[in-house]
Design a protein around this motif. Structure first.
Motif, PDB file in Angstrom:
ATOM      1  N   ASP A 100       0.816  -1.214   0.000  1.00  0.00           N
ATOM      2  CA  ASP A 100       0.000   0.000   0.000  1.00  0.00           C
ATOM      3  C   ASP A 100       0.852   1.267   0.000  1.00  0.00           C
ATOM      4  OD1 ASP A 100      -2.243  -1.581   0.065  1.00  0.00           O
ATOM      5  OD2 ASP A 100      -2.413  -1.536   2.263  1.00  0.00           O
ATOM      6  N   GLN A 101       2.017   1.217   0.667  1.00  0.00           N
ATOM      7  CA  GLN A 101       2.878   2.391   0.769  1.00  0.00           C
ATOM      8  C   GLN A 101       3.891   2.490  -0.370  1.00  0.00           C
ATOM      9  OE1 GLN A 101       2.234   4.642   3.106  1.00  0.00           O
ATOM     10  NE2 GLN A 101       0.589   3.306   3.815  1.00  0.00           N
ATOM     11  N   GLY A 102       3.945   1.468  -1.218  1.00  0.00           N
ATOM     12  CA  GLY A 102       4.892   1.491  -2.319  1.00  0.00           C
ATOM     13  C   GLY A 102       5.512   0.128  -2.522  1.00  0.00           C
ATOM     14  N   VAL A 103       6.662   0.128  -3.140  1.00  0.00           N
ATOM     15  CA  VAL A 103       7.400  -1.112  -3.418  1.00  0.00           C
ATOM     16  C   VAL A 103       8.474  -1.296  -2.352  1.00  0.00           C
ATOM     17  CG1 VAL A 103       8.915  -2.281  -5.058  1.00  0.00           C
ATOM     18  CG2 VAL A 103       6.951  -0.952  -5.882  1.00  0.00           C
ATOM     19  N   THR A 104       8.610  -2.514  -1.834  1.00  0.00           N
ATOM     20  CA  THR A 104       9.637  -2.789  -0.824  1.00  0.00           C
ATOM     21  C   THR A 104      10.568  -3.876  -1.328  1.00  0.00           C
ATOM     22  OG1 THR A 104       8.203  -4.392   0.304  1.00  0.00           O
ATOM     23  CG2 THR A 104       8.167  -2.124   1.113  1.00  0.00           C
ATOM     24  N   VAL A 105      11.867  -3.672  -1.040  1.00  0.00           N
ATOM     25  CA  VAL A 105      12.899  -4.666  -1.347  1.00  0.00           C
ATOM     26  C   VAL A 105      13.553  -5.044  -0.026  1.00  0.00           C
ATOM     27  CG1 VAL A 105      15.001  -5.185  -2.608  1.00  0.00           C
ATOM     28  CG2 VAL A 105      13.293  -3.641  -3.605  1.00  0.00           C
ATOM     29  N   SER A 106      13.508  -6.310   0.310  1.00  0.00           N
ATOM     30  CA  SER A 106      14.050  -6.788   1.586  1.00  0.00           C
ATOM     31  C   SER A 106      15.207  -7.743   1.321  1.00  0.00           C
ATOM     32  CB  SER A 106      12.957  -7.486   2.399  1.00  0.00           C
ATOM     33  OG  SER A 106      13.498  -8.101   3.545  1.00  0.00           O
ATOM     34  N   VAL A 107      16.354  -7.491   1.973  1.00  0.00           N
ATOM     35  CA  VAL A 107      17.525  -8.374   1.895  1.00  0.00           C
ATOM     36  C   VAL A 107      17.803  -8.869   3.313  1.00  0.00           C
ATOM     37  CG1 VAL A 107      19.950  -8.601   1.263  1.00  0.00           C
ATOM     38  CG2 VAL A 107      18.442  -7.070  -0.061  1.00  0.00           C
ATOM     39  N   THR A 113      12.224   1.011   0.939  1.00  0.00           N
ATOM     40  CA  THR A 113      10.865   1.353   0.516  1.00  0.00           C
ATOM     41  C   THR A 113      10.918   2.366  -0.620  1.00  0.00           C
ATOM     42  OG1 THR A 113      10.010   0.991   2.747  1.00  0.00           O
ATOM     43  CG2 THR A 113       8.627   2.268   1.247  1.00  0.00           C
ATOM     44  N   ILE A 114      10.274   2.020  -1.741  1.00  0.00           N
ATOM     45  CA  ILE A 114      10.234   2.885  -2.923  1.00  0.00           C
ATOM     46  C   ILE A 114       8.804   3.396  -3.084  1.00  0.00           C
ATOM     47  CG2 ILE A 114      10.602   3.012  -5.410  1.00  0.00           C
ATOM     48  CD1 ILE A 114      12.514   0.642  -5.134  1.00  0.00           C
ATOM     49  N   PRO A 115       8.554   4.689  -2.857  1.00  0.00           N
ATOM     50  CA  PRO A 115       7.187   5.206  -3.030  1.00  0.00           C
ATOM     51  C   PRO A 115       6.735   5.054  -4.472  1.00  0.00           C
ATOM     52  CG  PRO A 115       8.600   6.790  -1.902  1.00  0.00           C
ATOM     53  CD  PRO A 115       9.489   5.722  -2.449  1.00  0.00           C
ATOM     54  N   ILE A 116       5.450   4.737  -4.656  1.00  0.00           N
ATOM     55  CA  ILE A 116       4.901   4.611  -6.010  1.00  0.00           C
ATOM     56  C   ILE A 116       4.605   6.002  -6.546  1.00  0.00           C
ATOM     57  CG2 ILE A 116       3.028   3.698  -7.420  1.00  0.00           C
ATOM     58  CD1 ILE A 116       2.725   1.434  -5.495  1.00  0.00           C
TER      59      ILE A 116
END
Length: 454
Positions: A367-374, A440-443
């Motif tokens: 909902d808040q954007g795209v997330t990349v988790s490492v 977190t990458i905002p859309i």
């Protein structure tokens, strides 16, 4: 030479304003309000003359004269009604103007000494006959005392006002002098200087801003010292190894069959110096306002897969399992810069993962954007070390062990790149259970459009 300080200019300006204000009010009062008052008083005199019995006019004239009023009553022929010494000159034109006007006529009178004063002419009826009444208020004697009192009052106002202005100006200027002295101290390198102020006005705000600036400059100076110290240490350590091993090989202290091992160490140290130099240059470029930023639309999941393949020799060497959960997502970003982010996060996870461990990489839309988790499953990070993770040259040796190689610049570069993109990064960790770095990458508008088309 007289010093044109701010204090002197403020005092001189205030005193000048006071003098001009006093002079202006004096002349306005003397020439406008006094003149208006003369007109009102002479009108009352005309009314009294009309109401006075003709037989008592000489007595009334004497009474008015004692009150500094001079009057003359003339008929149409210019004959005075009262037998008196004429206090001022009247001509036939003045009489004609007054009788024809039928109203108050402001006039100027010349006395026997040649002085010109103001007065007024009125048409009055005495014994049912029209007469011209000329009234002159001889206010010189009466006003002389009043002017003296007024002048003394104005001088006292000027003196007291000037004294108060001197004190007030010193009160205003002292904080500025303190600021000047503090600024000179900062110029000498004393960044610990601070000023105290209880004022809530503009001067107080200026002092508060100065203290904040001094605090920030002190932090920057400390960061600079720490940076120089860290760089010196990072450079000195491999140089010491290189110098020692090359000297040992040159002096044939090390047997020929063992020289290859030490040459490998020298190579590793030179490679370490090269990476340090490369990272420092990259950080300097990211810190500048002119670093190129070229956003473009591209598939983020494909970029992360390429990064995993590029680091394959490293994670295969430790026999790590890489778990990928990547949604096909297109983003608008600088592809080269973000590639450095994923590379640094992944190599960081590889460093701190145990032998035959695992790394989980997840890309998803929320909902808040795209997330990349490492996420790695290493020793984790101590809670007190988290606030310093992205500081330059900071190493979490105390939390994860000192055996891990690195110069402490990787996460600083990640933070800088994400700041350029206005992305955020969070750290989720627990000692003994590993760590997870979440970007977190905002859309943005362009991204939303792309996602709808999918």
């Amino acid at each position: 030479m007289f010093k044109k300080s701010l204090y002197v200019r403020i005092v001189a300006t205030f005193i000048g304003v006071v003098i001009i204000s006093i002079a202006t009010s004096y002349f306005i009062t003397a020439y406008f309000f006094l003149e208006k008052e003369v007109v009102n008083v002479t009108s009352r005199v005309a009314e009294i003359i009309e109401l006075t019995d003709p037989g008592k006019l000489p007595e009334m004239a004497e009474t008015l004269r004692s009150a500094h009023f001079d009057i003359m009553i003339m008929d149409e022929e210019g004959v005075p009604l009262l037998d008196q010494h004429a206090p001022f000159d009247i001509n036939d034109t003045d009489i004609e103007n007054v009788l024809m006007s039928g109203d108050q006529v402001p006039m100027s009178f010349s006395n026997r000494k040649g002085d010109v004063t103001n007065g007024a002419g009125f048409q009055v009826e005495i014994m049912n006959e029209p007469y011209a009444l000329f009234v002159h208020l001889n206010s010189e004697e009466e006003m002389k005392g009043i002017r003296g009192i007024v002048n003394i009052s104005l001088i006292l106002v000027l003196l007291v006002g000037s004294l108060l202005i001197l004190l007030a100006s010193r009160y205003l200027i002292n904080p500025i002098k303190l600021l000047t002295q503090a600024a000179k101290e900062m110029a000498k390198g004393n960044f610990s200087v601070r000023l105290k102020s209880k004022n809530k006005d503009e001067i107080g705000e200026l002092i508060t801003s100065f203290n904040h600036m001094a605090s920030e400059v002190e932090k920057i100076d400390q960061m600079r010292d720490d940076f120089v110290s860290s760089v010196s240490h990072e450079i000195q350590s491999p140089l010491t190894s290189i110098r020692g091993f090359t000297k040992a090989i040159r002096d044939q202290v090390i047997p020929i069959q063992n020289q290859r091992e030490y040459l490998d160490i020298i190579y590793q140290e030179t490679d370490r110096l090269s990476r340090l130099s490369e990272n420092l240059l990259r950080l300097a470029s990211l810190d500048s306002e002119h670093h190129p930023y070229r956003p473009e639309l591209y598939w983020l999941d494909e970029q992360i897969r390429r990064t995993v393949l590029a680091t394959e020799p490293q994670w295969k060497k430790k026999e790590l399992q890489i778990d990928l959960e990547l949604e096909p997502i297109e983003v608008l970003a600088d592809q080269d810069l973000l590639e450095q982010v994923w590379f640094n996060l992944l190599t960081n996870a590889i460093k701190y993962s145990p032998q035959k461990g695992a790394i989980q990489i997840e890309l998803k839309r929320g909902d808040q954007g795209v997330t990349v988790s490492v996420k790695d499953y290493g020793k984790g990070i101590a809670e007190d070390a988290i606030p310093y993770l992205f500081d330059r040259f900071y190493k979490v040796d105390k939390a994860r062990g000192s055996s891990v190689d690195g110069n402490g610049l990787g996460l600083s570069i990640v933070k800088q790149i994400l700041g350029i993109h206005q992305y955020s990064i969070d750290v989720l960790t627990q000692e003994g259970f590993g760590s997870s770095f979440v970007v977190t990458i905002p859309i943005k508008t362009e991204n939303k459009k792309t996602l709808k088309e999918e």
